[in-house]
Write a protein that holds these residues in place. Sequence first.
Motif, PDB file in Angstrom:
ATOM      1  N   LEU A  18       0.831  -1.215   0.000  1.00 22.95           N
ATOM      2  CA  LEU A  18       0.000   0.000   0.000  1.00 22.95           C
ATOM      3  C   LEU A  18       0.862   1.259   0.000  1.00 22.95           C
ATOM      4  O   LEU A  18       0.593   2.215  -0.743  1.00 22.95           O
ATOM      5  N   VAL A  19       1.912   1.267   0.834  1.00 26.62           N
ATOM      6  CA  VAL A  19       2.807   2.431   0.889  1.00 26.62           C
ATOM      7  C   VAL A  19       3.475   2.630  -0.472  1.00 26.62           C
ATOM      8  O   VAL A  19       3.554   3.756  -0.987  1.00 26.62           O
ATOM      9  N   ALA A  20       3.934   1.534  -1.080  1.00 29.18           N
ATOM     10  CA  ALA A  20       4.593   1.616  -2.382  1.00 29.18           C
ATOM     11  C   ALA A  20       3.648   2.163  -3.453  1.00 29.18           C
ATOM     12  O   ALA A  20       4.030   3.000  -4.280  1.00 29.18           O
ATOM     13  N   LEU A  21       2.381   1.704  -3.438  1.00 27.32           N
ATOM     14  CA  LEU A  21       1.393   2.193  -4.407  1.00 27.32           C
ATOM     15  C   LEU A  21       1.147   3.689  -4.239  1.00 27.32           C
ATOM     16  O   LEU A  21       1.028   4.435  -5.223  1.00 27.32           O
ATOM     17  N   SER A  22       1.086   4.154  -2.984  1.00 32.30           N
ATOM     18  CA  SER A  22       0.850   5.578  -2.735  1.00 32.30           C
ATOM     19  C   SER A  22       2.011   6.420  -3.265  1.00 32.30           C
ATOM     20  O   SER A  22       1.812   7.489  -3.828  1.00 32.30           O
ATOM     21  N   VAL A  23       3.236   5.900  -3.084  1.00 37.46           N
ATOM     22  CA  VAL A  23       4.417   6.642  -3.551  1.00 37.46           C
ATOM     23  C   VAL A  23       4.468   6.656  -5.079  1.00 37.46           C
ATOM     24  O   VAL A  23       4.660   7.709  -5.703  1.00 37.46           O
ATOM     25  N   GLU A  24       4.272   5.482  -5.692  1.00 38.59           N
ATOM     26  CA  GLU A  24       4.476   5.354  -7.136  1.00 38.59           C
ATOM     27  C   GLU A  24       3.351   5.948  -7.980  1.00 38.59           C
ATOM     28  O   GLU A  24       3.588   6.355  -9.125  1.00 38.59           O
ATOM     29  N   TYR A  25       2.124   6.001  -7.436  1.00 38.46           N
ATOM     30  CA  TYR A  25       0.996   6.477  -8.243  1.00 38.46           C
ATOM     31  C   TYR A  25       0.425   7.824  -7.792  1.00 38.46           C
ATOM     32  O   TYR A  25      -0.377   8.419  -8.514  1.00 38.46           O
ATOM     33  N   PHE A  26       0.845   8.308  -6.617  1.00 35.54           N
ATOM     34  CA  PHE A  26       0.344   9.600  -6.145  1.00 35.54           C
ATOM     35  C   PHE A  26       1.467  10.586  -5.837  1.00 35.54           C
ATOM     36  O   PHE A  26       1.443  11.718  -6.310  1.00 35.54           O
ATOM     37  N   PHE A  27       2.466  10.163  -5.056  1.00 34.71           N
ATOM     38  CA  PHE A  27       3.506  11.094  -4.614  1.00 34.71           C
ATOM     39  C   PHE A  27       4.570  11.362  -5.681  1.00 34.71           C
ATOM     40  O   PHE A  27       4.774  12.495  -6.098  1.00 34.71           O
ATOM     41  N   ALA A  28       5.284  10.321  -6.096  1.00 32.65           N
ATOM     42  CA  ALA A  28       6.419  10.498  -7.016  1.00 32.65           C
ATOM     43  C   ALA A  28       6.048  11.173  -8.337  1.00 32.65           C
ATOM     44  O   ALA A  28       6.737  12.123  -8.753  1.00 32.65           O
ATOM     45  N   PRO A  29       4.956  10.759  -9.023  1.00 31.21           N
ATOM     46  CA  PRO A  29       4.636  11.414 -10.299  1.00 31.21           C
ATOM     47  C   PRO A  29       4.283  12.896 -10.143  1.00 31.21           C
ATOM     48  O   PRO A  29       4.417  13.676 -11.095  1.00 31.21           O
ATOM     49  N   ASN A  30       3.815  13.289  -8.946  1.00 30.24           N
ATOM     50  CA  ASN A  30       3.452  14.684  -8.701  1.00 30.24           C
ATOM     51  C   ASN A  30       4.516  15.443  -7.903  1.00 30.24           C
ATOM     52  O   ASN A  30       4.284  16.563  -7.446  1.00 30.24           O
ATOM     53  N   LYS A  31       5.694  14.802  -7.731  1.00 26.23           N
ATOM     54  CA  LYS A  31       6.834  15.416  -7.030  1.00 26.23           C
ATOM     55  C   LYS A  31       6.501  15.779  -5.583  1.00 26.23           C
ATOM     56  O   LYS A  31       7.037  16.749  -5.036  1.00 26.23           O
ATOM     57  N   LEU A  32       5.636  15.008  -4.948  1.00 25.31           N
ATOM     58  CA  LEU A  32       5.259  15.268  -3.557  1.00 25.31           C
ATOM     59  C   LEU A  32       6.204  14.482  -2.639  1.00 25.31           C
ATOM     60  O   LEU A  32       6.018  13.296  -2.399  1.00 25.31           O
ATOM     61  N   ALA A  33       7.231  15.161  -2.145  1.00 23.35           N
ATOM     62  CA  ALA A  33       8.201  14.520  -1.259  1.00 23.35           C
ATOM     63  C   ALA A  33       7.712  14.633   0.174  1.00 23.35           C
ATOM     64  O   ALA A  33       8.151  15.486   0.947  1.00 23.35           O
ATOM     65  N   ALA A  34       6.782  13.739   0.536  1.00 24.76           N
ATOM     66  CA  ALA A  34       6.089  13.846   1.828  1.00 24.76           C
ATOM     67  C   ALA A  34       6.869  13.163   2.945  1.00 24.76           C
ATOM     68  O   ALA A  34       6.397  12.236   3.596  1.00 24.76           O
ATOM     69  N   GLY A  35       8.093  13.627   3.184  1.00 30.32           N
ATOM     70  CA  GLY A  35       8.889  13.112   4.283  1.00 30.32           C
ATOM     71  C   GLY A  35       9.373  11.693   4.057  1.00 30.32           C
ATOM     72  O   GLY A  35       9.085  11.066   3.036  1.00 30.32           O
ATOM     73  N   GLY A  36      10.136  11.182   4.997  1.00 24.22           N
ATOM     74  CA  GLY A  36      10.635   9.818   4.931  1.00 24.22           C
ATOM     75  C   GLY A  36      11.706   9.634   3.872  1.00 24.22           C
ATOM     76  O   GLY A  36      12.036  10.538   3.107  1.00 24.22           O
ATOM     77  N   VAL A  37      12.246   8.414   3.819  1.00 27.04           N
ATOM     78  CA  VAL A  37      13.271   8.087   2.831  1.00 27.04           C
ATOM     79  C   VAL A  37      12.712   8.192   1.416  1.00 27.04           C
ATOM     80  O   VAL A  37      13.404   8.616   0.488  1.00 27.04           O
ATOM     81  N   THR A  38      11.440   7.822   1.250  1.00 20.69           N
ATOM     82  CA  THR A  38      10.833   7.937  -0.090  1.00 20.69           C
ATOM     83  C   THR A  38      10.772   9.400  -0.528  1.00 20.69           C
ATOM     84  O   THR A  38      10.901   9.710  -1.712  1.00 20.69           O
ATOM     85  N   GLY A  39      10.568  10.321   0.442  1.00 20.13           N
ATOM     86  CA  GLY A  39      10.579  11.754   0.123  1.00 20.13           C
ATOM     87  C   GLY A  39      11.945  12.201  -0.354  1.00 20.13           C
ATOM     88  O   GLY A  39      12.067  12.944  -1.350  1.00 20.13           O
ATOM     89  N   ILE A  40      12.994  11.752   0.345  1.00 23.27           N
ATOM     90  CA  ILE A  40      14.360  12.077  -0.087  1.00 23.27           C
ATOM     91  C   ILE A  40      14.603  11.509  -1.489  1.00 23.27           C
ATOM     92  O   ILE A  40      15.191  12.170  -2.352  1.00 23.27           O
ATOM     93  N   ALA A  41      14.119  10.277  -1.719  1.00 24.34           N
ATOM     94  CA  ALA A  41      14.319   9.619  -3.016  1.00 24.34           C
ATOM     95  C   ALA A  41      13.632  10.380  -4.147  1.00 24.34           C
ATOM     96  O   ALA A  41      14.169  10.492  -5.250  1.00 24.34           O
ATOM     97  N   ILE A  42      12.450  10.941  -3.877  1.00 28.86           N
ATOM     98  CA  ILE A  42      11.729  11.716  -4.895  1.00 28.86           C
ATOM     99  C   ILE A  42      12.513  12.972  -5.257  1.00 28.86           C
ATOM    100  O   ILE A  42      12.616  13.341  -6.438  1.00 28.86           O
ATOM    101  N   VAL A  43      13.088  13.631  -4.249  1.00 25.58           N
ATOM    102  CA  VAL A  43      13.903  14.832  -4.501  1.00 25.58           C
ATOM    103  C   VAL A  43      15.149  14.449  -5.302  1.00 25.58           C
ATOM    104  O   VAL A  43      15.484  15.098  -6.304  1.00 25.58           O
ATOM    105  N   LEU A  44      15.850  13.392  -4.882  1.00 19.53           N
ATOM    106  CA  LEU A  44      17.084  12.975  -5.559  1.00 19.53           C
ATOM    107  C   LEU A  44      16.807  12.470  -6.975  1.00 19.53           C
ATOM    108  O   LEU A  44      17.630  12.665  -7.877  1.00 19.53           O
ATOM    109  N   ASN A  45      15.648  11.834  -7.165  1.00 19.52           N
ATOM    110  CA  ASN A  45      15.282  11.354  -8.498  1.00 19.52           C
ATOM    111  C   ASN A  45      15.170  12.507  -9.498  1.00 19.52           C
ATOM    112  O   ASN A  45      15.501  12.357 -10.678  1.00 19.52           O
TER     113      ASN A  45
END
Length: 282
Positions: A18-45
Amino acid sequence: MTKKLIKDYMLITFGIILVALSVEYFFAPNKLAAGGVTGIAIVLNNLVPNLSVGVITLVLNLALFAAAFMLIGGNFGAKTIFASLGLSVVMWGIEKFFNPFAITTDLVIATAFGTIISAFGMAIVFNCNASTGGTDILAKILNKFFHINIGKSLLIVDIIITFAAAMVFGLDIGFYAMLSVIILGITIDRFIDGFNSSKEIVIISDRYEEISKFILEDLDRGCTYLKGVGVYSEKDIKVIYTVIGRSEFIKLKEFIKGIDKRAFITVRESYEVLGEGFMEIE
């Protein structure tokens, strides 16, 4: 491996999906770095587009675990390691085989639904006594070397990540990321409360023997007699105290209604119950 442990790992797997789906289909495509390591990854990506968010998350988690072992002893359970690295692998798998895209480009909808899905998944993981690692490790490092408590350390880390998002993607997206961080913290707690909630019941009735027998034999739950004295009657009375699930309370209420409509019942919501018949004390 016990049935409970197998169940926990299955739930953790569902949670990280569920967390992965939220990141890959909502956060990452819209550049929403909502904290956490995934947020850092979105910025670095955004800075290194050749590396996917999933791969960056995996590298960061491995680096953080290595740092934790060197700096704070690495006292992490197997479930946390599984959840943390498992999340990175699931994200990589989605990127590799499913070509993720933005389900919506509306930042309000992406923030709301992405946060709710992520919060539900993380609540499942936390409820199994695990965590997705990541910024939890950074928070523990801050706690050890700067004596900042864990809660404040997590907030500081997430604020830094969302500030970085604002610098890279603009203030609007940065503010939405911060909003997601705030909602996430509140929503996770509410979901966890919902998973573990039970009814704490106090019953005063002349038919206490029949009621307690129903609780013990039909509901297969324990109950306790509390000694009381009626102020008006000055008579000794037995008060039944029990903790049961929501569906069980419905059955109990119907039973009491059928034998003693004058019974006095109080009901309270209990958000965590530990012990026999409920969650184990760990």
